[in-house]
Enzyme design. Sequence first.
Site, PDB file in Angstrom:
ATOM      1  N   SER A 106      53.914  11.588  30.830  1.00 45.51           N
ATOM      2  CA  SER A 106      52.793  11.299  30.075  1.00 45.51           C
ATOM      3  C   SER A 106      51.267  12.144  31.044  1.00 45.51           C
ATOM      4  CB  SER A 106      52.982   9.545  30.270  1.00 45.51           C
ATOM      5  OG  SER A 106      51.441   9.480  29.707  1.00 45.51           O
ATOM      6  N   TYR A 130      47.912  13.855  25.113  1.00 47.17           N
ATOM      7  CA  TYR A 130      46.845  13.431  23.401  1.00 47.17           C
ATOM      8  C   TYR A 130      45.919  14.161  23.759  1.00 47.17           C
ATOM      9  CZ  TYR A 130      48.931   8.277  24.083  1.00 47.17           C
ATOM     10  OH  TYR A 130      50.280   7.750  24.232  1.00 47.17           O
ATOM     11  N   THR A 156      51.301  13.355  20.500  1.00 45.03           N
ATOM     12  CA  THR A 156      51.250  11.912  20.364  1.00 45.03           C
ATOM     13  C   THR A 156      49.980  11.562  18.727  1.00 45.03           C
ATOM     14  OG1 THR A 156      52.304  11.089  22.740  1.00 45.03           O
ATOM     15  CG2 THR A 156      51.197   9.578  20.039  1.00 45.03           C
ATOM     16  N   LYS A 219      55.187  13.198  17.858  1.00 45.65           N
ATOM     17  CA  LYS A 219      55.255  11.865  17.967  1.00 45.65           C
ATOM     18  C   LYS A 219      54.025  10.692  17.528  1.00 45.65           C
ATOM     19  CE  LYS A 219      56.231   8.656  21.816  1.00 45.65           C
ATOM     20  NZ  LYS A 219      54.795   7.438  21.764  1.00 45.65           N
ATOM     21  N   HIS A 243      55.103   4.065  18.421  1.00 47.63           N
ATOM     22  CA  HIS A 243      54.386   3.403  19.783  1.00 47.63           C
ATOM     23  C   HIS A 243      54.741   2.396  20.979  1.00 47.63           C
ATOM     24  CE1 HIS A 243      51.275   5.755  21.859  1.00 47.63           C
ATOM     25  NE2 HIS A 243      50.990   4.795  22.992  1.00 47.63           N
TER      26      HIS A 243
END
Length: 348
Positions: A106, A130, A156, A219, A243
């Site tokens: 992440s 992100y 994402t 995603k 999520h």
Amino acid sequence: MSMVCLSDFEAYAKKYLPKIAWDYFAAGADDCTTRDENILAYKRIRFQPRMLRDVSVMDIRTKILGSEISFPVGIAPTGFHQLAWPDGEKSTARAARAMNTCYIASTYSTCTLEEISAAAPGGLRWFQLYIHRNRAASQQLVRRAEALGFQGLVLTADLPYTGKRCDDVRNGFRLPPHMKVKNLEGAFEVCKMSPLDPSVTWNDIYWLQSLTRLPIIIKGILTREDAELAVRHGVQGIIVSNHGGRQLDEGPATIDALVEVVEAVRGRVEVYVDGGVRKGSDVLKALALGAKCVFIGRPALWGLAYKGEEGLQDVLRILQDEFRLSMALAGCASVSEIGQHLVQSSKL
């Protein structure tokens, strides 16, 4: 404590993690309807097993974007692993490599990309991104990930703003002072004004493609229309995801959305799914409905909370054994034999 199934790890984590950490990992948005539905939806799907199929030799391997993994379960991107275990994402990377599967690291890791890479050289890793208001910070992350040998970039798409997670609001959730969002140190302070860029559009995929040669996986897709747009914009994979029920509550369970997405892409890109996987039989159901692989989020954190790298390996090994057994009992000796004939379409 005898750890037999994933719910045993969940019970352990709930008992022993600090409340603020447990609440953060467990949280869903608003009433947690979608979070809970992700699990319940799997229970409504029924198998149609075949008999006398010679399952004396089993092959549960598969490939994702050309890389072979030992079985079709990877580790989804989740933040702040040091809340579960002191070594954080380094332990996650080591467990994934030991089990020969994919770990999606992440943006919001409590270890740097460099630390994650060094902890498990040669492991299959993708990087989850992100896009932030500070585009230079996002650009730097993409280039660091590629230079370090990460093999995929996971964008994402479902977080222009953070969903309302009531327990986090009540708890005033913040990372403890000794933990940092390591990959973003110096870029901005995560806990102040949201650094996420809510103006991101499909055209930003072209921007990412200009930055990297890595395959791009998107995603957060839940509809036919967005699946078609993803293919049109040149992504190599789609993760059907809500999520973990942490964003828009009362949307579809991911296993329910999977069928629509698989039908829309018609084999042009690989499709994966996360959310609600708690048993090896869930993995089999997801593959029967067209997923190439599933990714687990909360169960990986429960494993870390139990015994770090060793605990996460235990979680993956249990899923692997359950998946192999479910395949055999359904009459499939290899992943290539799994198809929609294994499940009752009337339940979908």
